[in-house]
Enzyme design. Structure first.
Site, PDB file in Angstrom:
ATOM      1  N   TYR A 154       0.860  -1.184   0.000  1.00  0.00           N
ATOM      2  CA  TYR A 154       0.000   0.000   0.000  1.00  0.00           C
ATOM      3  C   TYR A 154       0.895   1.231   0.000  1.00  0.00           C
ATOM      4  O   TYR A 154       2.091   1.150   0.290  1.00  0.00           O
ATOM      5  CB  TYR A 154      -0.929   0.023   1.221  1.00  0.00           C
ATOM      6  CG  TYR A 154      -0.251   0.371   2.517  1.00  0.00           C
ATOM      7  CD1 TYR A 154       0.313  -0.620   3.316  1.00  0.00           C
ATOM      8  CD2 TYR A 154      -0.165   1.710   2.949  1.00  0.00           C
ATOM      9  CE1 TYR A 154       0.947  -0.300   4.494  1.00  0.00           C
ATOM     10  CE2 TYR A 154       0.476   2.036   4.139  1.00  0.00           C
ATOM     11  CZ  TYR A 154       1.032   1.021   4.907  1.00  0.00           C
ATOM     12  OH  TYR A 154       1.659   1.338   6.075  1.00  0.00           O
ATOM     13  N   CYS A 155       0.302   2.392  -0.340  1.00  0.00           N
ATOM     14  CA  CYS A 155       1.100   3.609  -0.368  1.00  0.00           C
ATOM     15  C   CYS A 155       0.252   4.809   0.033  1.00  0.00           C
ATOM     16  O   CYS A 155      -0.384   4.785   1.073  1.00  0.00           O
ATOM     17  CB  CYS A 155       1.784   3.789  -1.709  1.00  0.00           C
ATOM     18  SG  CYS A 155       0.683   3.684  -3.138  1.00  0.00           S
ATOM     19  N   ARG A 156       0.249   5.856  -0.797  1.00  0.00           N
ATOM     20  CA  ARG A 156      -0.370   7.108  -0.363  1.00  0.00           C
ATOM     21  C   ARG A 156      -1.866   7.181  -0.554  1.00  0.00           C
ATOM     22  O   ARG A 156      -2.552   7.914   0.149  1.00  0.00           O
ATOM     23  CB  ARG A 156       0.273   8.262  -1.121  1.00  0.00           C
ATOM     24  CG  ARG A 156       1.732   8.425  -0.785  1.00  0.00           C
ATOM     25  CD  ARG A 156       2.372   9.454  -1.678  1.00  0.00           C
ATOM     26  NE  ARG A 156       3.720   9.752  -1.217  1.00  0.00           N
ATOM     27  CZ  ARG A 156       4.594  10.511  -1.896  1.00  0.00           C
ATOM     28  NH1 ARG A 156       4.225  11.055  -3.056  1.00  0.00           N
ATOM     29  NH2 ARG A 156       5.789  10.741  -1.419  1.00  0.00           N
TER      30      ARG A 156
ATOM     31  N   CYS B 141      -1.893   6.541  -6.267  1.00  0.00           N
ATOM     32  CA  CYS B 141      -0.456   6.623  -6.076  1.00  0.00           C
ATOM     33  C   CYS B 141       0.157   5.424  -6.789  1.00  0.00           C
ATOM     34  O   CYS B 141      -0.345   4.310  -6.685  1.00  0.00           O
ATOM     35  CB  CYS B 141      -0.161   6.593  -4.575  1.00  0.00           C
ATOM     36  SG  CYS B 141       1.559   6.360  -4.168  1.00  0.00           S
TER      37      CYS B 141
ATOM     38  N   TYR C 197      -2.641   4.894   3.054  1.00  0.00           N
ATOM     39  CA  TYR C 197      -2.559   5.076   4.488  1.00  0.00           C
ATOM     40  C   TYR C 197      -3.572   6.101   5.024  1.00  0.00           C
ATOM     41  O   TYR C 197      -4.237   5.821   6.033  1.00  0.00           O
ATOM     42  CB  TYR C 197      -1.142   5.469   4.908  1.00  0.00           C
ATOM     43  CG  TYR C 197      -1.071   5.797   6.376  1.00  0.00           C
ATOM     44  CD1 TYR C 197      -1.217   4.802   7.337  1.00  0.00           C
ATOM     45  CD2 TYR C 197      -0.927   7.119   6.809  1.00  0.00           C
ATOM     46  CE1 TYR C 197      -1.205   5.102   8.688  1.00  0.00           C
ATOM     47  CE2 TYR C 197      -0.916   7.426   8.160  1.00  0.00           C
ATOM     48  CZ  TYR C 197      -1.060   6.414   9.093  1.00  0.00           C
ATOM     49  OH  TYR C 197      -1.062   6.721  10.427  1.00  0.00           O
TER      50      TYR C 197
END
Lengths: 227, 227
Positions: B177-179, B183, B207
DNA sequence: CTGCTATTCAAGATATTAATTGAATAGTGG
DNA sequence: CCACTATTCAATTAATATCTTGAATAGCAG
């Protein structure tokens, strides 16, 4: 590198949505459409602009995907394209309200003096409705009342309020509501009622917020005076 | 009449908030700040603009009340002014996503081909985390991981991913997972892992959405490899 | 104080936007 | 088909926004 261009294009696409709300006139259109669909010239009259100009603003909202259209005869009715748009509009107002500095004076200039006016929040009204010690009055134009209103509310548009005071049951506090927190109708109504010595307060927010919160509403049936 | 002017001023004040998000570069700035505070030149580098230009965009966001500043030495750090701004940004993306037409092609151009990539929703990941059959990997830069991450996640920034594959426990599916939903980091990570034959999927959102939903997070402590 | 860095300010070229006006289009009813 | 209404389109003007460039300011290190 092409990735930067693609990224720009992506964020430009998001920004286009915000940009569509980035004009006072278009914001006002969205605020009105949150009450229900309208034809181009109804909107033009409400926002005080020419029909041509209003039409162009509507095209922009349409291109950004904030509104939908429906044809009926030779009239075209615009409406918000979905609940996500209402949430977006609410989010904009909330951020603006948080940045108090400028907004408060501007709001005061439009809404007038609120000292001496009781303002009820949604849960407060909800509670007093159950206790049954208040009359809830919808002071928006009749068409908006008919397209949906707080359950048990009485329709008494501001413009007719003074002539129809006798329709109010005596001895109970009147709680007026209208389109939203920055709509003048309820403020005007409360001041009028107070002038006649009738105890009155306004609901902080308006019908769209009440409905969005899942509180009881009625559609298309005039509310009977409870009690 | 003055009421029309006052009303215009009020809606112009709301529109100013939307206008602040109405540029792709400013939208990108807000998207980055949703991960945590940044100095002007960090932002300038991330959005690929000159420092002077970035500074001017930041001034506009500041005037509109979307960001706050904090001085530390001779650096100035910008951050979102509150959770209402994150909600506004999420609302913008949601409306844009609903207006699929243009966005999908633009997003595809930036994110690349997603066919053959498994995408888990928040509740799906939540469930599989409890079942314990996945490893969650945060592929954002380390600074962002440290300022907050999904509880139990392993930090493995995309840029270092290929060199540090051995840190991944074998035999479990990796969820990156990221932003946020738009993303690229997680997409890139999943494609890299798949190239090495490691079963991988991405979390649909990022997140900020996880934290906003009240799901378990950790701050400033590197997550130990569970198990 | 001097040099250095991070940020902001100011001025100018180019492009975009809002509002106005007048004409064009699409549908209704005779 | 004609007259009529509601809406959209097109051309213009005035105001604004973006990006670039180069200079000004504020704090830090010596």
């Amino acid at each position: 590198m092409g990735s930067r261009e693609a990224k720009n294009a992506l964020f430009d696409a998001f920004a286009a949505v915000a940009k569509a709300l980035g004009s006072g006139r278009r914001a006002e259109i969205v605020d009105i459409l949150a009450q229900g669909e309208r034809s181009v010239d109804e909107l033009a009259r409400e926002i005080g602009q020419t029909v041509a100009n209003t039409s162009q603003h509507l095209q922009q909202l349409l291109r950004a995907g904030l509104v939908d259209t429906r044809r009926d005869g030779n009239r075209i009715y615009y409406s918000l394209s979905g609940p996500a748009v209402s949430r977006l509009w609410a989010a904009v107002r909330q951020v603006a309200a948080g940045h108090a500095a400028r907004l408060e004076e501007v709001a005061a200039a439009y809404l007038g003096d609120r000292s001496g006016m009781t303002v009820l929040t949604r849960p407060e009204l909800s509670e007093r409705l159950q206790a049954g010690d208040v009359v809830v009055v919808d002071v928006r134009p009749d068409a908006e009342f008919r397209s949906g209103h707080i359950a048990g509310a009485l329709s008494l548009p501001v413009r007719e309020l003074e002539k129809r005071l006798d329709e109010l049951p005596a001895g109970r506090t009147v709680v007026a509501y209208c389109r939203g927190p920055f709509c003048v109708f309820a403020d005007d109504a409360v001041r009028t009622l107070q002038r006649y010595g009738i105890p009155a307060a306004r609901l902080e927010e308006g019908y769209p917020e009440w409905a969005a919160a899942g509180l009881p509403v009625e559609v298309h049936r005039p509310g009977a005076v409870p009690g």
